[in-house]
Design a protein around this motif. Sequence first.
Motif, PDB file in Angstrom:
ATOM      1  N   VAL A 234       5.046   0.800   6.399  1.00  0.00           N
ATOM      2  CA  VAL A 234       3.939  -0.146   6.132  1.00  0.00           C
ATOM      3  C   VAL A 234       4.503  -1.559   6.019  1.00  0.00           C
ATOM      4  CG1 VAL A 234       2.174  -0.864   4.457  1.00  0.00           C
ATOM      5  CG2 VAL A 234       2.406   1.558   5.054  1.00  0.00           C
ATOM      6  N   LYS A 235       5.607  -1.690   5.290  1.00  0.00           N
ATOM      7  CA  LYS A 235       6.251  -3.008   5.136  1.00  0.00           C
ATOM      8  C   LYS A 235       6.652  -3.566   6.499  1.00  0.00           C
ATOM      9  CE  LYS A 235       8.269  -3.377   0.553  1.00  0.00           C
ATOM     10  NZ  LYS A 235       9.478  -3.427  -0.260  1.00  0.00           N
ATOM     11  N   ALA A 236       7.281  -2.726   7.294  1.00  0.00           N
ATOM     12  CA  ALA A 236       7.769  -3.167   8.609  1.00  0.00           C
ATOM     13  C   ALA A 236       6.612  -3.568   9.535  1.00  0.00           C
ATOM     14  CB  ALA A 236       8.588  -2.050   9.256  1.00  0.00           C
ATOM     15  N   ARG A 237       5.536  -2.795   9.502  1.00  0.00           N
ATOM     16  CA  ARG A 237       4.404  -3.049  10.402  1.00  0.00           C
ATOM     17  C   ARG A 237       3.552  -4.245   9.973  1.00  0.00           C
ATOM     18  NH1 ARG A 237       1.753   2.828  10.613  1.00  0.00           N
ATOM     19  NH2 ARG A 237       0.229   1.938  12.054  1.00  0.00           N
ATOM     20  N   THR A 238       3.677  -4.670   8.718  1.00  0.00           N
ATOM     21  CA  THR A 238       2.831  -5.789   8.246  1.00  0.00           C
ATOM     22  C   THR A 238       3.623  -7.082   8.067  1.00  0.00           C
ATOM     23  OG1 THR A 238       3.156  -5.069   5.950  1.00  0.00           O
ATOM     24  CG2 THR A 238       1.162  -4.295   7.074  1.00  0.00           C
ATOM     25  N   LYS A 239       4.894  -7.065   8.469  1.00  0.00           N
ATOM     26  CA  LYS A 239       5.709  -8.278   8.332  1.00  0.00           C
ATOM     27  C   LYS A 239       5.082  -9.416   9.118  1.00  0.00           C
ATOM     28  CE  LYS A 239      10.477  -8.178   7.034  1.00  0.00           C
ATOM     29  NZ  LYS A 239      11.232  -6.957   6.873  1.00  0.00           N
ATOM     30  N   GLY A 240       5.026 -10.581   8.494  1.00  0.00           N
ATOM     31  CA  GLY A 240       4.468 -11.741   9.192  1.00  0.00           C
ATOM     32  C   GLY A 240       4.760 -12.983   8.391  1.00  0.00           C
ATOM     33  N   GLU A 241       4.161 -14.086   8.775  1.00  0.00           N
ATOM     34  CA  GLU A 241       4.397 -15.363   8.090  1.00  0.00           C
ATOM     35  C   GLU A 241       4.113 -15.289   6.595  1.00  0.00           C
ATOM     36  OE1 GLU A 241       2.488 -18.832   9.724  1.00  0.00           O
ATOM     37  OE2 GLU A 241       3.132 -18.253  11.737  1.00  0.00           O
ATOM     38  N   MET A 242       3.073 -14.532   6.233  1.00  0.00           N
ATOM     39  CA  MET A 242       2.676 -14.479   4.827  1.00  0.00           C
ATOM     40  C   MET A 242       3.444 -13.442   4.029  1.00  0.00           C
ATOM     41  SD  MET A 242      -1.409 -14.951   5.071  1.00  0.00           S
ATOM     42  CE  MET A 242      -1.611 -14.744   3.298  1.00  0.00           C
ATOM     43  N   GLY A 243       4.371 -12.746   4.665  1.00  0.00           N
ATOM     44  CA  GLY A 243       5.128 -11.697   3.979  1.00  0.00           C
ATOM     45  C   GLY A 243       4.472 -10.339   4.187  1.00  0.00           C
ATOM     46  N   ALA A 244       5.285  -9.289   3.985  1.00  0.00           N
ATOM     47  CA  ALA A 244       4.807  -7.925   4.232  1.00  0.00           C
ATOM     48  C   ALA A 244       3.961  -7.409   3.080  1.00  0.00           C
ATOM     49  CB  ALA A 244       6.005  -7.011   4.441  1.00  0.00           C
ATOM     50  N   ALA A 245       3.117  -6.422   3.391  1.00  0.00           N
ATOM     51  CA  ALA A 245       2.359  -5.731   2.349  1.00  0.00           C
ATOM     52  C   ALA A 245       3.235  -4.642   1.749  1.00  0.00           C
ATOM     53  CB  ALA A 245       1.104  -5.116   2.941  1.00  0.00           C
ATOM     54  N   LYS A 246       2.996  -4.346   0.481  1.00  0.00           N
ATOM     55  CA  LYS A 246       3.728  -3.244  -0.165  1.00  0.00           C
ATOM     56  C   LYS A 246       2.814  -2.595  -1.195  1.00  0.00           C
ATOM     57  CE  LYS A 246       5.913  -6.149  -3.700  1.00  0.00           C
ATOM     58  NZ  LYS A 246       7.193  -6.597  -4.249  1.00  0.00           N
ATOM     59  N   SER A 247       3.267  -1.477  -1.754  1.00  0.00           N
ATOM     60  CA  SER A 247       2.451  -0.851  -2.789  1.00  0.00           C
ATOM     61  C   SER A 247       2.581  -1.684  -4.068  1.00  0.00           C
ATOM     62  CB  SER A 247       2.910   0.584  -3.031  1.00  0.00           C
ATOM     63  OG  SER A 247       4.177   0.592  -3.635  1.00  0.00           O
ATOM     64  N   LEU A 248       1.476  -1.891  -4.754  1.00  0.00           N
ATOM     65  CA  LEU A 248       1.489  -2.640  -6.019  1.00  0.00           C
ATOM     66  C   LEU A 248       1.648  -1.668  -7.183  1.00  0.00           C
ATOM     67  CD1 LEU A 248      -1.431  -5.112  -5.152  1.00  0.00           C
ATOM     68  CD2 LEU A 248       1.023  -5.489  -4.884  1.00  0.00           C
ATOM     69  N   CYS A 249       0.779  -0.645  -7.229  1.00  0.00           N
ATOM     70  CA  CYS A 249       0.927   0.443  -8.193  1.00  0.00           C
ATOM     71  C   CYS A 249      -0.095   1.522  -7.873  1.00  0.00           C
ATOM     72  CB  CYS A 249       0.754  -0.040  -9.641  1.00  0.00           C
ATOM     73  SG  CYS A 249      -0.958  -0.380 -10.116  1.00  0.00           S
ATOM     74  N   SER A 250       0.176   2.719  -8.387  1.00  0.00           N
ATOM     75  CA  SER A 250      -0.829   3.786  -8.326  1.00  0.00           C
ATOM     76  C   SER A 250      -1.505   3.797  -9.686  1.00  0.00           C
ATOM     77  CB  SER A 250      -0.161   5.136  -8.049  1.00  0.00           C
ATOM     78  OG  SER A 250       0.448   5.100  -6.783  1.00  0.00           O
ATOM     79  N   PRO A 251      -2.796   3.425  -9.752  1.00  0.00           N
ATOM     80  CA  PRO A 251      -3.426   3.257 -11.073  1.00  0.00           C
ATOM     81  C   PRO A 251      -3.486   4.569 -11.841  1.00  0.00           C
ATOM     82  CG  PRO A 251      -5.084   3.206  -9.317  1.00  0.00           C
ATOM     83  CD  PRO A 251      -3.741   3.230  -8.646  1.00  0.00           C
ATOM     84  N   PHE A 252      -3.313   4.469 -13.165  1.00  0.00           N
ATOM     85  CA  PHE A 252      -3.457   5.660 -14.001  1.00  0.00           C
ATOM     86  C   PHE A 252      -4.891   6.182 -13.927  1.00  0.00           C
ATOM     87  CE2 PHE A 252       0.105   3.789 -16.764  1.00  0.00           C
ATOM     88  CZ  PHE A 252       1.064   4.488 -16.065  1.00  0.00           C
ATOM     89  N   ASP A 253      -5.812   5.249 -13.827  1.00  0.00           N
ATOM     90  CA  ASP A 253      -7.225   5.606 -13.724  1.00  0.00           C
ATOM     91  C   ASP A 253      -7.531   5.904 -12.252  1.00  0.00           C
ATOM     92  OD1 ASP A 253      -9.851   5.957 -14.206  1.00  0.00           O
ATOM     93  OD2 ASP A 253     -10.316   3.875 -14.737  1.00  0.00           O
ATOM     94  N   GLN A 254      -7.300   7.142 -11.851  1.00  0.00           N
ATOM     95  CA  GLN A 254      -7.407   7.526 -10.439  1.00  0.00           C
ATOM     96  C   GLN A 254      -8.836   7.908 -10.050  1.00  0.00           C
ATOM     97  OE1 GLN A 254      -5.072   8.438  -7.585  1.00  0.00           O
ATOM     98  NE2 GLN A 254      -3.928   6.800  -8.574  1.00  0.00           N
ATOM     99  N   PRO A 255      -9.399   7.305  -8.994  1.00  0.00           N
ATOM    100  CA  PRO A 255     -10.684   7.788  -8.494  1.00  0.00           C
ATOM    101  C   PRO A 255     -10.519   9.220  -7.957  1.00  0.00           C
ATOM    102  CG  PRO A 255     -10.055   5.704  -7.451  1.00  0.00           C
ATOM    103  CD  PRO A 255      -8.856   6.215  -8.176  1.00  0.00           C
ATOM    104  N   GLU A 256     -11.611   9.907  -7.777  1.00  0.00           N
ATOM    105  CA  GLU A 256     -11.542  11.271  -7.244  1.00  0.00           C
ATOM    106  C   GLU A 256     -10.977  11.229  -5.820  1.00  0.00           C
ATOM    107  OE1 GLU A 256     -14.373  15.004  -6.070  1.00  0.00           O
ATOM    108  OE2 GLU A 256     -15.305  13.312  -7.115  1.00  0.00           O
ATOM    109  N   LEU A 257     -10.100  12.173  -5.517  1.00  0.00           N
ATOM    110  CA  LEU A 257      -9.510  12.265  -4.175  1.00  0.00           C
ATOM    111  C   LEU A 257     -10.055  13.544  -3.515  1.00  0.00           C
ATOM    112  CD1 LEU A 257      -7.325  10.811  -2.371  1.00  0.00           C
ATOM    113  CD2 LEU A 257      -5.704  12.508  -3.226  1.00  0.00           C
ATOM    114  N   PRO A 258     -11.084  13.411  -2.670  1.00  0.00           N
ATOM    115  CA  PRO A 258     -11.689  14.622  -2.087  1.00  0.00           C
ATOM    116  C   PRO A 258     -10.668  15.431  -1.292  1.00  0.00           C
ATOM    117  CG  PRO A 258     -13.013  12.662  -1.623  1.00  0.00           C
ATOM    118  CD  PRO A 258     -11.714  12.184  -2.185  1.00  0.00           C
TER     119      PRO A 258
END
Length: 511
Positions: free
Chosen positions: A465-489
Amino acid sequence: MAGGDAKKSNAKASGGGKKKEVKKETGLGLVNRKDENFGEWYSEVVVNGEMIEYYDISGCYILRPWAMAIWDIMQKFFDAEIKKMDIQNCYFPLFVSPGVLQKEKDHVEGFAPEVAWVTKSGESELEVPIAIRPTSETVMYPYYSKWIRGHRDLPLKLNQWCNVVRWEFSNPTPFIRSREFLWQEGHTAFATQAEADAEVLDILELYRRIYEEYLAIPVTKGKKSELEKFAGGLYTTSVEAFVPNTGRGIQGATSHCLGQNFAKMFEINFENEKGEKGMVWQNSWAYSTRTIGVMVMVHGDDKGLVLPPKVASVQVIVIPVPYKDADTQGIFDAVAATVDTLSEAGIRAKSDLRDNYSPGWKYSHWEMKGVPLRIEIGPKDLANNQVRAVRRDNAAKIDIPRAQLVEQVKEMLDNIQQSLFDAAKQKRDACIQTVKTWDEFMEALSQRKMILAPWCDDEEVEKDVKARTKGEMGAAKSLCSPFDQPELPEGTTCFASGKPAKKWTYWGRSY
């Protein structure tokens, strides 16, 4: 450019004594707009709001009293809370020997590019260079192994308020990324993992309270990915904030469980009640002056700083507004009485009686510095036995009878604190977007969103994900997995790999 702003503001502030200069100074406004040029706006606000001054070494900043007062208020809260948890303050040296620093391989690799070294003493080269602490695990733990022998020595819970040095080279930004910064770092050791796990979350809750209750900034509590966790630790939890204007997440503070990794490296062993040998479980946790930068970014506006009342060193500024034929002395007496009444009630109030500035200039000056509430007292207010109060956050004006001064001011300050949090939460929530596919993810990223996506929790996928989103504004990365998780069907797939998803995770660009 940022340094240029500093010079500009100095030129502005040194107006000299001539009347003409004073008039010129009524143009106190900012050159840059928050929505148009965020970086330059931020540099201008922290200098003109008298939070920092630029220093002659790049990436280092002078923290002025206006900023230090905010740090002091947060420190007072946090220090009292950790003392309730039987955590004691201590101080360890700034210097680290290379042998000790390099003991934990993953840890030193994580920090190696940022470590500053002392190589000379006067004109002589040091035989062995000495590192300046980027963090203190390796400074403190050799002594934990000396002090911890048996179960009666546990838990060992220490904290230090200190500075650390990380020789950042990319985009130094006041408070957010600097080569030296102030922080607290807690280092604790326990007999069991259960105790360590419990403390990680107790500390994280204190960090949430600093951001949400004091700085009026909404944060998300969660766990960092394996790629983003603390180097050498078992797992990292964090509070994550978001800056809507830049579409970037920002790690607000971290609470790490180090597991037994450092205990193994530094031989921190103990004998339990049964006489059996065991290794301790350790945590480390920290928040820094970065908190102040996040506050400026989230709440500041085109008039300057906007300070939440709980952290403002001056909550109320009282300004006399005399007219030519007015009872000037009466107005000044009313100003002094107002400050006294508010101060006695525990409100941090101050008057501005400088006679070389007009009331209008003073309004702009204190707006720039972000004081939550301004009180004006003119001839009409004197005659009606009232004061006029003006809110910094929304410019609302209200006339308050003197008899109700304390009660109404307290209510207004509470209201401002809550309003700032509510407004920040509304803006943050409007930036959160849930996606399920890569195309949706890229679209949301281009719109500077904080993205919630189902993820397979695979390190290689995150690297991709980091490699594919690299650009002028910087790459995307995971910020956190919230403790308060929505339902995952059941059957939900990862947005990036198409593999079965294990959890929901926040993604985005970050500071």
